[in-house]
Design an enzyme around this catalytic site. Structure first.
Site, short mmCIF file in Angstrom:
data_model
loop_
_atom_site.label_atom_id
_atom_site.label_comp_id
_atom_site.label_asym_id
_atom_site.label_seq_id
_atom_site.Cartn_x
_atom_site.Cartn_y
_atom_site.Cartn_z
N LYS A 155 0.76 -1.31 0.04
CA LYS A 155 0.01 -0.11 -0.04
C LYS A 155 0.74 1.23 -0.05
CE LYS A 155 -3.96 -2.35 2.33
NZ LYS A 155 -4.98 -2.02 3.33
N TYR B 32 -12.45 -2.67 -3.57
CA TYR B 32 -12.90 -2.63 -2.27
C TYR B 32 -14.46 -2.56 -2.30
CZ TYR B 32 -8.31 -2.32 -0.09
OH TYR B 32 -7.21 -2.05 0.15
N PHE C 204 -16.07 4.27 6.33
CA PHE C 204 -14.41 4.72 5.90
C PHE C 204 -14.12 4.31 4.59
CE2 PHE C 204 -14.56 0.54 7.96
CZ PHE C 204 -13.98 -0.51 6.76
N ARG D 196 -1.81 -14.69 3.27
CA ARG D 196 -2.62 -14.17 4.38
C ARG D 196 -2.11 -14.46 5.80
NH1 ARG D 196 -7.05 -10.66 3.47
NH2 ARG D 196 -8.13 -11.61 4.74
N THR E 186 -6.29 -7.81 9.90
CA THR E 186 -6.42 -6.68 9.20
C THR E 186 -6.09 -5.47 10.28
OG1 THR E 186 -8.32 -7.54 8.07
CG2 THR E 186 -8.12 -5.22 8.21
N ARG F 116 1.69 -7.27 9.39
CA ARG F 116 0.80 -6.22 9.76
C ARG F 116 1.51 -6.00 11.32
NH1 ARG F 116 -4.58 -7.85 6.73
NH2 ARG F 116 -4.44 -6.47 5.06
N ASN G 258 -2.14 -0.67 6.86
CA ASN G 258 -1.83 -1.92 7.19
C ASN G 258 -0.83 -2.51 6.50
OD1 ASN G 258 -3.75 -2.75 5.47
ND2 ASN G 258 -4.91 -3.57 6.80
N HIS H 60 -2.14 -5.42 0.90
CA HIS H 60 -3.40 -6.13 0.84
C HIS H 60 -2.86 -7.60 0.35
CE1 HIS H 60 -6.94 -7.42 -1.07
NE2 HIS H 60 -6.10 -8.08 -2.12
N GLU I 205 -8.16 -10.75 -9.10
CA GLU I 205 -7.45 -9.66 -8.53
C GLU I 205 -6.28 -9.24 -9.18
OE1 GLU I 205 -6.97 -9.69 -4.18
OE2 GLU I 205 -9.19 -9.09 -3.83
P1 IDP Z 1 -8.01 -7.28 4.73
O1 IDP Z 1 -7.23 -6.21 3.95
O2 IDP Z 1 -7.63 -7.73 5.87
O3 IDP Z 1 -8.48 -8.25 3.67
P2 IDP Z 1 -10.71 -6.13 4.33
O4 IDP Z 1 -11.77 -6.46 5.39
O5 IDP Z 1 -10.80 -6.86 2.97
O6 IDP Z 1 -9.41 -6.51 5.09
O7 IDP Z 1 -10.47 -4.49 4.21
C1 IDP Z 1 -9.81 -4.00 3.44
C2 IDP Z 1 -8.84 -2.74 3.96
O8 IDP Z 1 -9.88 -1.77 4.42
C3 IDP Z 1 -8.04 -3.36 5.06
O9 IDP Z 1 -6.84 -3.92 4.87
C4 IDP Z 1 -8.14 -1.96 5.97
O10 IDP Z 1 -7.00 -1.22 5.19
C5 IDP Z 1 -9.48 -1.30 5.69
N1 IDP Z 1 -10.32 -1.51 6.60
C6 IDP Z 1 -11.00 -2.62 6.90
N2 IDP Z 1 -11.86 -2.75 7.95
C7 IDP Z 1 -11.48 -1.30 8.43
C8 IDP Z 1 -11.91 -0.70 9.75
O11 IDP Z 1 -12.80 -1.11 10.54
N3 IDP Z 1 -11.30 0.46 10.11
C9 IDP Z 1 -10.48 1.09 8.95
N4 IDP Z 1 -9.91 0.57 8.01
C10 IDP Z 1 -10.58 -0.73 7.77
MG MG Z 2 -9.95 -8.16 2.10
#
Ligand code: IDP
Ligand code: MG
Length: 153
Positions: A9, A49, A57, A85, A91, A102, A112, A115, A126
């Site tokens: 990222k 997304y 957010f 993963r 996350t 992370r 974080n 991705h 993807e």
């Molecule tokens: P992942 O990246 O672990 O697969 P996802 O739920 O797919 O998680 O969410 C994508 C991205 O959105 C996350 O990597 C993070 O940057 C952001 N994100 C997800 N949930 C939250 C949240 O509750 N607060 C702030 N950012 C979030």
């Molecule tokens: Mg995800």
């Protein structure tokens, strides 16, 4: 072998952590099948997304993915999707275990570091979203027998 999509990222690019993160995947034994630097477009992020579009957010997340270019990569290996993963960790960087990417580099839910595709179906979509076919390389992995038993790949 599986292919999975990883995005370093913009926070990772900004913090000068590209080499450290790439190096973790290399040391693990994953094979780099594609890598490039690019500006992620709003169109790409809306697709990528889409599962978060109702979240408060959503716009902030998309903005953060366009603070600078990102590094998109495709890594290959046996069970690569789950392996990456697991390496990425939870996350939320504050909850992610030490030893994970992370957990070691992030103190944020949003910022974080990486991705990583979460399932075979999403990984295939993807990789296609961010790479043209001629940007994915297949080459002889000379040391495969040092990374895997012969019945593993
Ligand atoms: P992942 O990246 O672990 O697969 P996802 O739920 O797919 O998680 O969410 C994508 C991205 O959105 C996350 O990597 C993070 O940057 C952001 N994100 C997800 N949930 C939250 C949240 O509750 N607060 C702030 N950012 C979030
Ligand atoms: Mg995800």
């Amino acid at each position: 072998m599986e292919k999975t999509l990883v995005i370093l990222k913009p926070c990772t690019v900004q913090r000068g952590l590209i080499g450290e993160i790439i190096s973790r995947f290399e040391r693990k034994g994953l094979i780099l099948a594609g890598m490039k630097m690019m500006w992620l477009t709003d169109e790409m992020l809306n697709e990528h997304y889409a599962h978060l579009r109702e979240k408060p957010f959503f716009q902030r997340l998309k903005d953060s993915m366009r603070i600078s270019p990102a590094i998109v990569c495709c890594w290959e290996g046996v069970d690569a999707i789950q392996v990456v993963r697991t390496m990425a960790g939870s996350t939320n960087g504050r909850a992610a275990l030490p030893g994970t990417i992370r957990g070691d580099y992030s103190i944020s839910f949003q910022e974080n570091i990486v991705h990583a595709s979460d399932a075979p179906e999403t990984a295939a979509i993807e990789v296609k979203r961010f790479f043209n076919e001629n940007e994915i390389y297949t080459y002889p992995p000379a040391l495969l027998s040092s990374f895997y038993a012969t019945d593993e790949f």
